[in-house]
Design a protein around this motif. Sequence first.
Motif, PDB file in Angstrom:
ATOM      1  N   TYR A 128       0.863  -1.186   0.000  1.00 40.77           N
ATOM      2  CA  TYR A 128       0.000   0.000   0.000  1.00 40.77           C
ATOM      3  C   TYR A 128       0.899   1.235   0.000  1.00 40.77           C
ATOM      4  N   LEU A 129       0.824   2.025  -1.048  1.00 38.90           N
ATOM      5  CA  LEU A 129       1.615   3.260  -1.100  1.00 38.90           C
ATOM      6  C   LEU A 129       0.888   4.317  -0.278  1.00 38.90           C
ATOM      7  N   LYS A 130       1.537   4.701   0.814  1.00 39.49           N
ATOM      8  CA  LYS A 130       0.870   5.578   1.792  1.00 39.49           C
ATOM      9  C   LYS A 130       1.888   6.564   2.331  1.00 39.49           C
ATOM     10  N   GLU A 131       1.435   7.793   2.441  1.00 39.24           N
ATOM     11  CA  GLU A 131       2.386   8.859   2.767  1.00 39.24           C
ATOM     12  C   GLU A 131       3.019   8.717   4.149  1.00 39.24           C
ATOM     13  N   ASP A 132       2.385   7.981   5.056  1.00 34.68           N
ATOM     14  CA  ASP A 132       3.010   7.811   6.382  1.00 34.68           C
ATOM     15  C   ASP A 132       3.466   6.364   6.609  1.00 34.68           C
ATOM     16  N   VAL A 148      -0.584  -0.624  -4.509  1.00 34.29           N
ATOM     17  CA  VAL A 148      -1.942  -0.067  -4.548  1.00 34.29           C
ATOM     18  C   VAL A 148      -1.870   1.409  -4.163  1.00 34.29           C
ATOM     19  N   LEU A 149      -2.534   2.248  -4.948  1.00 32.52           N
ATOM     20  CA  LEU A 149      -2.499   3.684  -4.647  1.00 32.52           C
ATOM     21  C   LEU A 149      -3.793   4.377  -5.032  1.00 32.52           C
ATOM     22  N   GLY A 150      -3.974   5.587  -4.500  1.00 28.27           N
ATOM     23  CA  GLY A 150      -5.161   6.372  -4.796  1.00 28.27           C
ATOM     24  C   GLY A 150      -4.984   7.188  -6.064  1.00 28.27           C
ATOM     25  N   ASP A 151      -6.059   7.880  -6.475  1.00 26.49           N
ATOM     26  CA  ASP A 151      -5.965   8.778  -7.642  1.00 26.49           C
ATOM     27  C   ASP A 151      -5.641  10.187  -7.114  1.00 26.49           C
ATOM     28  N   ASP A 152      -6.517  11.144  -7.286  1.00 27.22           N
ATOM     29  CA  ASP A 152      -6.248  12.441  -6.677  1.00 27.22           C
ATOM     30  C   ASP A 152      -6.731  12.452  -5.223  1.00 27.22           C
ATOM     31  N   ARG A 153      -7.339  11.348  -4.806  1.00 21.80           N
ATOM     32  CA  ARG A 153      -7.783  11.193  -3.419  1.00 21.80           C
ATOM     33  C   ARG A 153      -7.142   9.967  -2.812  1.00 21.80           C
ATOM     34  N   ASP A 154      -6.874  10.037  -1.518  1.00 24.47           N
ATOM     35  CA  ASP A 154      -6.335   8.869  -0.826  1.00 24.47           C
ATOM     36  C   ASP A 154      -7.405   7.786  -0.708  1.00 24.47           C
ATOM     37  N   LEU A 155      -6.969   6.582  -0.366  1.00 26.10           N
ATOM     38  CA  LEU A 155      -7.933   5.514  -0.134  1.00 26.10           C
ATOM     39  C   LEU A 155      -8.770   5.844   1.097  1.00 26.10           C
ATOM     40  N   ARG A 172       6.179   4.315   2.218  1.00 26.34           N
ATOM     41  CA  ARG A 172       6.267   5.736   1.857  1.00 26.34           C
ATOM     42  C   ARG A 172       7.390   5.914   0.836  1.00 26.34           C
ATOM     43  N   LEU A 173       7.127   6.691  -0.197  1.00 28.07           N
ATOM     44  CA  LEU A 173       8.127   6.852  -1.270  1.00 28.07           C
ATOM     45  C   LEU A 173       9.035   8.038  -1.058  1.00 28.07           C
ATOM     46  N   GLY A 174       8.677   8.913  -0.152  1.00 24.91           N
ATOM     47  CA  GLY A 174       9.484  10.106   0.081  1.00 24.91           C
ATOM     48  C   GLY A 174       8.736  11.027   1.018  1.00 24.91           C
ATOM     49  N   PRO A 175       9.332  12.180   1.310  1.00 28.56           N
ATOM     50  CA  PRO A 175       8.769  13.033   2.361  1.00 28.56           C
ATOM     51  C   PRO A 175       7.581  13.891   1.930  1.00 28.56           C
ATOM     52  N   LEU A 176       7.267  13.913   0.651  1.00 28.01           N
ATOM     53  CA  LEU A 176       6.206  14.790   0.157  1.00 28.01           C
ATOM     54  C   LEU A 176       5.047  13.973  -0.393  1.00 28.01           C
ATOM     55  N   SER A 177       3.950  14.676  -0.720  1.00 30.89           N
ATOM     56  CA  SER A 177       2.799  14.022  -1.326  1.00 30.89           C
ATOM     57  C   SER A 177       2.931  14.151  -2.842  1.00 30.89           C
ATOM     58  N   TYR A 178       3.032  13.021  -3.519  1.00 26.33           N
ATOM     59  CA  TYR A 178       3.291  13.031  -4.966  1.00 26.33           C
ATOM     60  C   TYR A 178       2.032  12.689  -5.753  1.00 26.33           C
ATOM     61  N   HIS A 179       2.030  13.070  -7.023  1.00 29.11           N
ATOM     62  CA  HIS A 179       0.957  12.640  -7.914  1.00 29.11           C
ATOM     63  C   HIS A 179       1.060  11.125  -8.096  1.00 29.11           C
ATOM     64  N   SER A 180      -0.099  10.505  -8.366  1.00 32.11           N
ATOM     65  CA  SER A 180      -0.123   9.039  -8.467  1.00 32.11           C
ATOM     66  C   SER A 180       0.828   8.530  -9.550  1.00 32.11           C
ATOM     67  N   ASP A 181       0.823   9.175 -10.716  1.00 33.02           N
ATOM     68  CA  ASP A 181       1.695   8.690 -11.802  1.00 33.02           C
ATOM     69  C   ASP A 181       3.164   8.854 -11.436  1.00 33.02           C
ATOM     70  N   HIS A 182       3.475   9.893 -10.675  1.00 39.03           N
ATOM     71  CA  HIS A 182       4.865  10.080 -10.244  1.00 39.03           C
ATOM     72  C   HIS A 182       5.258   8.977  -9.254  1.00 39.03           C
ATOM     73  N   CYS A 183       4.296   8.553  -8.422  1.00 39.90           N
ATOM     74  CA  CYS A 183       4.583   7.448  -7.487  1.00 39.90           C
ATOM     75  C   CYS A 183       4.987   6.199  -8.259  1.00 39.90           C
ATOM     76  N   ILE A 184       4.287   5.941  -9.355  1.00 40.58           N
ATOM     77  CA  ILE A 184       4.593   4.743 -10.148  1.00 40.58           C
ATOM     78  C   ILE A 184       6.007   4.852 -10.736  1.00 40.58           C
TER      79      ILE A 184
HETATM   80  C1  LIG Z   1      -2.174  12.653  -5.190  1.00 42.62           C
HETATM   81  S1  LIG Z   1      -2.050  11.506  -3.892  1.00 42.62           S
HETATM   82  C2  LIG Z   1      -3.609  11.648  -3.064  1.00 42.62           C
HETATM   83  C3  LIG Z   1      -3.922  12.959  -2.420  1.00 42.62           C
HETATM   84  C4  LIG Z   1      -2.901  13.501  -1.462  1.00 42.62           C
HETATM   85  N1  LIG Z   1      -2.783  12.662  -0.278  1.00 42.62           N
HETATM   86  C5  LIG Z   1      -3.242  14.909  -1.063  1.00 42.62           C
HETATM   87  O1  LIG Z   1      -3.562  15.165   0.086  1.00 42.62           O
HETATM   88  O2  LIG Z   1      -3.244  15.759  -1.940  1.00 42.62           O
HETATM   89  C6  LIG Z   1      -2.304   9.991  -4.736  1.00 42.62           C
HETATM   90  C7  LIG Z   1      -1.817   8.732  -4.096  1.00 42.62           C
HETATM   91  O3  LIG Z   1      -0.422   8.618  -4.290  1.00 42.62           O
HETATM   92  C8  LIG Z   1       0.164   7.901  -3.220  1.00 42.62           C
HETATM   93  N2  LIG Z   1       1.195   8.761  -2.643  1.00 42.62           N
HETATM   94  C9  LIG Z   1       1.362  10.093  -2.792  1.00 42.62           C
HETATM   95  N3  LIG Z   1       2.458  10.499  -2.161  1.00 42.62           N
HETATM   96  C10 LIG Z   1       3.037   9.401  -1.599  1.00 42.62           C
HETATM   97  C11 LIG Z   1       4.197   9.158  -0.813  1.00 42.62           C
HETATM   98  N4  LIG Z   1       5.020  10.130  -0.439  1.00 42.62           N
HETATM   99  N5  LIG Z   1       4.469   7.890  -0.438  1.00 42.62           N
HETATM  100  C12 LIG Z   1       3.648   6.853  -0.806  1.00 42.62           C
HETATM  101  N6  LIG Z   1       2.539   7.024  -1.534  1.00 42.62           N
HETATM  102  C13 LIG Z   1       2.225   8.275  -1.935  1.00 42.62           C
HETATM  103  C14 LIG Z   1      -0.961   7.554  -2.253  1.00 42.62           C
HETATM  104  O4  LIG Z   1      -1.420   6.240  -2.528  1.00 42.62           O
HETATM  105  C15 LIG Z   1      -2.025   8.585  -2.616  1.00 42.62           C
HETATM  106  O5  LIG Z   1      -3.311   8.135  -2.307  1.00 42.62           O
END
Ligand SMILES: C[S@@+](CC[C@H](N)C(=O)[O-])C[C@H]1O[C@@H](n2cnc3c(N)ncnc32)[C@H](O)[C@@H]1O
Length: 195
Positions: A128-132, A148-155, A172-184
């Motif tokens: 599960y790709l999750k920011e924390d 597994v990851l969310g789109d523009d919204r988290d699960l 967690r992939l890094g310290p910031l919140s990334y776009h889904s395609d960037h996570c891939i």
């Molecule tokens: C654009 S983010 C979802 C919205 C984002 N949490 C926000 O508040 O704007 C899309 C998905 O990418 C994954 N994701 C984004 N940043 C991540 C990170 N640093 N580590 C792991 N997964 C991440 C999560 O699965 C998240 O649901």
Amino acid sequence: MRRFVIVGHRASTTGDFKLDDVCGGAGRLDVLLRCVNSSFFLSHSLRRDVEAFLVMKGGEDPPKTLRFVGDGLRYLNPDERSTASLVRNALLRKVGDEEVGSSPGIFISRMDLGDVLEKLAEVSEIIYLKEDGEDVRDVTFDGDLTFVLGDDRDLDEDEEAILKKYSARSVRLGPLSYHSDHCITIVHNELDRRQ
Ligand SMILES: C[S@@+](CC[C@H](N)C(=O)[O-])C[C@H]1O[C@@H](n2cnc3c(N)ncnc32)[C@H](O)[C@@H]1O
């Protein structure tokens, strides 16, 4: 094998959207299209050892899941519009209980997130790709992996409960919140460097 499961919370499940309106009328389908491209495209070729699942939960006929299989894909081009057209063609197919092929390497079914993960958990570790979650740089990966990851919204809570059922590790992939395609792209890069 690398697999990506992207949950499209509002993504259209009917093919009646305009190709010029994938961000609006199609329920942020643009996010999913970019995820397809990040899953498969290298500079001059396609990754054949990848599968991508778009779990589409919006529109008038949910749920539907589109499965893209790298090994069989044809007609996938890097521009979002042509990918949108492949998705729309798939959504226009009549789908019953069985998965049906839409174009080479693209299949559509009535699976929801639970159905997809039930199938994949038999052959793959679920992550599960999750920011924390746990820092990816501290995680050892082995064998067949499904991210597994969310789109523009988290699960949401219900989706997280499904992941819990399959003992998914949160990463967690890094310290910031990334776009889904960037996570891939980050996941691919991380795994490419380890191989
Ligand atoms: C654009 S983010 C979802 C919205 C984002 N949490 C926000 O508040 O704007 C899309 C998905 O990418 C994954 N994701 C984004 N940043 C991540 C990170 N640093 N580590 C792991 N997964 C991440 C999560 O699965 C998240 O649901």
